[in-house]
Design an enzyme around this catalytic site. Sequence first.
Site, PDB file in Angstrom:
ATOM      1  N   GLY A  37      47.141  31.010  96.970  1.00  0.00           N
ATOM      2  CA  GLY A  37      48.184  30.367  97.845  1.00  0.00           C
ATOM      3  C   GLY A  37      48.982  29.458  97.009  1.00  0.00           C
ATOM      4  O   GLY A  37      49.626  29.764  95.671  1.00  0.00           O
ATOM      5  N   GLU A  78      66.822  32.930 111.173  1.00  0.00           N
ATOM      6  CA  GLU A  78      66.207  34.314 110.598  1.00  0.00           C
ATOM      7  C   GLU A  78      64.998  34.576 111.570  1.00  0.00           C
ATOM      8  O   GLU A  78      64.045  33.763 111.238  1.00  0.00           O
ATOM      9  CB  GLU A  78      65.899  34.234 109.205  1.00  0.00           C
ATOM     10  CG  GLU A  78      65.178  35.648 108.803  1.00  0.00           C
ATOM     11  CD  GLU A  78      64.928  35.576 107.335  1.00  0.00           C
ATOM     12  OE1 GLU A  78      65.035  36.772 106.732  1.00  0.00           O
ATOM     13  OE2 GLU A  78      64.590  34.820 106.579  1.00  0.00           O
ATOM     14  N   GLU A  96      64.701  36.455  95.117  1.00  0.00           N
ATOM     15  CA  GLU A  96      65.316  37.364  96.456  1.00  0.00           C
ATOM     16  C   GLU A  96      64.801  36.659  97.642  1.00  0.00           C
ATOM     17  O   GLU A  96      63.596  36.743  97.896  1.00  0.00           O
ATOM     18  CB  GLU A  96      64.580  38.590  96.174  1.00  0.00           C
ATOM     19  CG  GLU A  96      65.281  39.165  94.644  1.00  0.00           C
ATOM     20  CD  GLU A  96      66.509  39.514  94.733  1.00  0.00           C
ATOM     21  OE1 GLU A  96      67.158  39.726  95.860  1.00  0.00           O
ATOM     22  OE2 GLU A  96      67.312  39.741  93.556  1.00  0.00           O
ATOM     23  N   LEU A  97      65.509  36.235  98.584  1.00  0.00           N
ATOM     24  CA  LEU A  97      65.218  35.528  99.563  1.00  0.00           C
ATOM     25  C   LEU A  97      65.438  36.115 101.060  1.00  0.00           C
ATOM     26  O   LEU A  97      65.855  37.084 101.064  1.00  0.00           O
ATOM     27  CB  LEU A  97      66.020  34.017  99.474  1.00  0.00           C
ATOM     28  CG  LEU A  97      65.566  33.410  98.089  1.00  0.00           C
ATOM     29  CD1 LEU A  97      66.421  32.168  97.833  1.00  0.00           C
ATOM     30  CD2 LEU A  97      64.119  33.305  97.817  1.00  0.00           C
ATOM     31  N   GLY A  98      65.771  35.368 101.891  1.00  0.00           N
ATOM     32  CA  GLY A  98      66.181  35.816 103.203  1.00  0.00           C
ATOM     33  C   GLY A  98      67.249  36.221 103.500  1.00  0.00           C
ATOM     34  O   GLY A  98      68.242  36.091 102.737  1.00  0.00           O
ATOM     35  N   CYS A 125      63.820  41.536 104.626  1.00  0.00           N
ATOM     36  CA  CYS A 125      64.784  40.421 104.400  1.00  0.00           C
ATOM     37  C   CYS A 125      66.233  41.127 104.937  1.00  0.00           C
ATOM     38  O   CYS A 125      67.178  40.448 105.154  1.00  0.00           O
ATOM     39  CB  CYS A 125      64.782  40.165 103.038  1.00  0.00           C
ATOM     40  SG  CYS A 125      64.927  41.548 101.968  1.00  0.00           S
ATOM     41  N   GLY A 164      60.502  36.281  98.778  1.00  0.00           N
ATOM     42  CA  GLY A 164      59.991  35.501  99.974  1.00  0.00           C
ATOM     43  C   GLY A 164      61.227  34.634 100.847  1.00  0.00           C
ATOM     44  O   GLY A 164      62.386  35.018 100.643  1.00  0.00           O
ATOM     45  N   SER A 165      60.534  33.785 101.340  1.00  0.00           N
ATOM     46  CA  SER A 165      61.510  33.098 102.318  1.00  0.00           C
ATOM     47  C   SER A 165      62.368  32.365 101.382  1.00  0.00           C
ATOM     48  O   SER A 165      62.014  31.740 100.385  1.00  0.00           O
ATOM     49  CB  SER A 165      60.598  32.228 103.251  1.00  0.00           C
ATOM     50  OG  SER A 165      59.913  30.951 102.453  1.00  0.00           O
ATOM     51  N   PHE A 195      62.837  37.558 111.751  1.00  0.00           N
ATOM     52  CA  PHE A 195      61.732  38.132 111.331  1.00  0.00           C
ATOM     53  C   PHE A 195      60.899  38.748 112.292  1.00  0.00           C
ATOM     54  O   PHE A 195      59.607  38.670 112.210  1.00  0.00           O
ATOM     55  CB  PHE A 195      61.025  37.277 110.078  1.00  0.00           C
ATOM     56  CG  PHE A 195      60.872  37.913 108.807  1.00  0.00           C
ATOM     57  CD1 PHE A 195      61.961  38.147 108.283  1.00  0.00           C
ATOM     58  CD2 PHE A 195      59.456  38.056 108.195  1.00  0.00           C
ATOM     59  CE1 PHE A 195      61.950  38.930 106.866  1.00  0.00           C
ATOM     60  CE2 PHE A 195      59.625  38.863 107.186  1.00  0.00           C
ATOM     61  CZ  PHE A 195      60.700  39.214 106.148  1.00  0.00           C
TER      62      PHE A 195
END
Length: 487
Positions: free
Chosen positions: A212, A382, A254-256, A288, A232-233, A384
Site C-alpha cells: 500500500g 474524471e 503518467e496520470l489521469g 486514463c 495512477g491518479s 473512471f
Amino acid sequence: MRDSFLPVGLWNQRYFTGRWETGPLPTAAVIEPATGEQLGQVANADAARIAQSAQAAKDAQASWFARPYEERAAVFRRAAQLGHEHFDDIVHWLVRESGSTRAKAAFETSISIKALQESAALPSRSQGEVLPSTPGRLSLARRRPLGVIGIISPFNFPLYLAMRAVAPALAVGNGVVLKPDPRTAVCGGFVIARLFELAGLPEGLLHVLPGGAEAGAALTSDPNVAMIQFTGSTGAGRKVGEAAGRHLKKVSLELGGKNSLIVLDDADLDLAVANATWGVYLHQGQICMSTGRLLVQRGIYEQFLARLASKAKSLTVGDPATADVHLGPLINAQQRDHAYRVVQAAQQAGATLEAGGNFDGLFFQATVLGGVTRDNPAFNEEIFGPVAVVVPFDTDEEAVALANDTEYGLSAAVLSQDVGRALKLGEQLRVGLLHINDQTVNDEVINPFGGVGASGNGTSIGGVANHEEFTQWQWLTVKGDAPAYPL
C-alpha cells in the site's frame, strides 16, 4: 485453479525477489470483482522489505549491465516466447482479477508481449554519440543505466502498464523494484515475475512487492532507488512527485485525463458512434485515455445522442469469466460509488440521463448523459466508469475552448471528413496524444506516451522515449597522454 503457468500455490502469501519468498508480513486478499470470490492472498511489503529489495537490486544491477548485450537481449526474447506459450493463462488472470473482458485481456496480453519484443532490441541500440573535440581527444556522450528503478503501477491495465516500464528499464541495464496495485498484484505483478523467472533473468534483479501507501513511500525515499516511474491518479501522482523530488530522484508521472473526442458536423455518424462507444466504454471506462467528453457539433448533436443512447442500451454487462459480455465489473465498490455519485450530481446540475445510470453490485450500466454544460460535475471530473458525457458546441473555436477547459492534458481526438479542418483544430489542443479520425484510447507500444498538465510531468514512456527515460547521459573524454597544465 486451471492455471499451470502461475498456480496459486506458487504466489499465495508470497512476494518475488528473484525467488518466491514468504515473510512475517500482513497479507491482502486477491478478490475477483465479478463474484467477490477470494482467489488467494499476497504478502504485502513494508518499508523494511522495500529497503532490502532496493539494496539487492542495486547489488545485482552492475553485473547485469556488464553482460554482453546479446545475452541481455535473449532474456527478453525468451520472455516474449513464454508469453505466447502461456497466453491463455495470462488472459485468465486478467479476466478474473481485474474484471477485464476476454477481448480486452487478450489485447492487453498481446501488447505486453510486444513490449518485451521491443525491449529485446534496446541492448543492441547505439548508446551515444561521438562529439566534436580538440585534436588528440576523443569526446563521447553515452547513455548509462540509472541503477534501480522503482515502478508503481495501477489496476486498470495492470499487466501492460507495469510491463511497459519494467521491460525497457531492465533492458537498458537497470534493476527494478515493482510495486503493483494490491488489487491486481497477480496479473499486474506476479505474471511479470514468472515470465522473467522462467526466461532466466538473474536472481535479485527484479523484485515484485505488492503493498500500500507505506511501500510506495518507501520506494520514493530509498537512497538505492534512482528513479520512480508512476502510473495512477493525479492526486497520488502529485504526492509521489513531491516525495521523489525531495530526494532528488528522476521521476516519470503518467496520470489521469479528461479526454475529449470532438465530433465535427461533417463526420460520418455511424463511425462517430462506433468510435465514441469504444473510447467511452472499453474496460468500463477505467482507462486514463478513456473519452471523458464527447463534444458534438450542434447540427448533428441530437442524432448522435439518440444513436449513442441506443448503442449503450444494447451493451451487455456481466461476469467476463462466464459470459461473452461487452462490459465487466468495476474494480471495487469505491470506484462504483464515485461513478454513481457523478452521474447523480450531473443530473441535479441539469444533464439528461439518456441511458443507464444504475448498477447491480459492481456491474455498472453503460450510461449516457446529454446536455452537459461547462459547470456540470460530469464535465470536469474524471469518472473512471462507463459514462458518456455528451456536450453540444457550435463553432470549431468553441470546441477548442471546451476541450482545453481542464487541468488535464493527456489525449484528444477529432472526427471529420475534412482532415485539414480536423488537424487545424487538433493542433490547438493542449495534449500529449492527438488522434485525427480516431478515438482517444490508443497505444501501440512503439510510440512515446505521456501527458501534460495534471496528466503528467511532461515525460514520455514507450518507443523512442524509453532509452532516454531509463538512462542518463555521461560525458566521457579520452586522451593519449595527460596534459601538463600550466597552473
